[in-house]
Design a protein around this motif. Structure first.
Motif, PDB file in Angstrom:
ATOM      1  N   ARG A  12       0.848  -1.204   0.000  1.00  0.00           N
ATOM      2  CA  ARG A  12       0.000   0.000   0.000  1.00  0.00           C
ATOM      3  C   ARG A  12       0.880   1.249   0.000  1.00  0.00           C
ATOM      4  N   THR A  13       0.344   2.330  -0.517  1.00  0.00           N
ATOM      5  CA  THR A  13       1.073   3.596  -0.540  1.00  0.00           C
ATOM      6  C   THR A  13       1.043   4.230   0.849  1.00  0.00           C
ATOM      7  N   ASP A  14       1.938   5.187   1.066  1.00  0.00           N
ATOM      8  CA  ASP A  14       1.929   5.927   2.329  1.00  0.00           C
ATOM      9  C   ASP A  14       0.602   6.641   2.534  1.00  0.00           C
ATOM     10  N   GLU A  15       0.015   7.131   1.450  1.00  0.00           N
ATOM     11  CA  GLU A  15      -1.280   7.820   1.541  1.00  0.00           C
ATOM     12  C   GLU A  15      -2.378   6.856   1.973  1.00  0.00           C
ATOM     13  N   GLN A  16      -2.373   5.642   1.440  1.00  0.00           N
ATOM     14  CA  GLN A  16      -3.375   4.644   1.830  1.00  0.00           C
ATOM     15  C   GLN A  16      -3.225   4.266   3.299  1.00  0.00           C
ATOM     16  N   LYS A  17      -1.990   4.104   3.751  1.00  0.00           N
ATOM     17  CA  LYS A  17      -1.763   3.753   5.156  1.00  0.00           C
ATOM     18  C   LYS A  17      -2.189   4.890   6.083  1.00  0.00           C
ATOM     19  N   ALA A  19      -4.542   7.068   5.453  1.00  0.00           N
ATOM     20  CA  ALA A  19      -6.008   7.068   5.436  1.00  0.00           C
ATOM     21  C   ALA A  19      -6.556   5.955   6.329  1.00  0.00           C
ATOM     22  N   LEU A  20      -5.922   4.800   6.311  1.00  0.00           N
ATOM     23  CA  LEU A  20      -6.348   3.691   7.159  1.00  0.00           C
ATOM     24  C   LEU A  20      -6.213   4.053   8.634  1.00  0.00           C
ATOM     25  N   ARG A  22      -6.204   7.033   9.971  1.00  0.00           N
ATOM     26  CA  ARG A  22      -7.201   8.063  10.294  1.00  0.00           C
ATOM     27  C   ARG A  22      -8.583   7.443  10.477  1.00  0.00           C
ATOM     28  N   GLN A  23      -8.992   6.585   9.538  1.00  0.00           N
ATOM     29  CA  GLN A  23     -10.344   6.033   9.588  1.00  0.00           C
ATOM     30  C   GLN A  23     -10.521   5.033  10.726  1.00  0.00           C
ATOM     31  N   GLU A  45       3.396  -4.556   8.195  1.00  0.00           N
ATOM     32  CA  GLU A  45       3.378  -5.007   6.810  1.00  0.00           C
ATOM     33  C   GLU A  45       4.172  -6.313   6.687  1.00  0.00           C
TER      34      GLU A  45
END
Length: 63
Positions: A12-17, A19-20, A22-23, A45
């Motif tokens: 996963r990208t740093d942005e996806q991680k 977002a995860l 945060r959510q 990971e």
């Protein structure tokens, strides 16, 4: 202090991680009324060659 441990296959990208994290934090705050500053989210990971799916390493499955 709630601690959420998430194990997932690498890739996963740093942005996806981000977002995860945060959510998941938002979900814990909502579900148990925990203050944000006390919530910890740990991402672990796992290399694809160490992640088995149906008896086969994920890297051999093209994942």
């Amino acid at each position: 202090m709630p601690i959420v441990n998430i194990q997932m296959m690498e890739g996963r990208t740093d942005e996806q991680k981000a977002a995860l994290i945060r959510q998941v934090t938002d979900a814990v705050m909502s579900a148990i009324s925990s203050p944000e500053e006390s919530i910890r989210v740990l991402l672990q990971e796992i290399p694809k060659k160490h992640f088995g799916i149906s008896g086969v390493p994920a890297d051999q499955l093209g994942r």
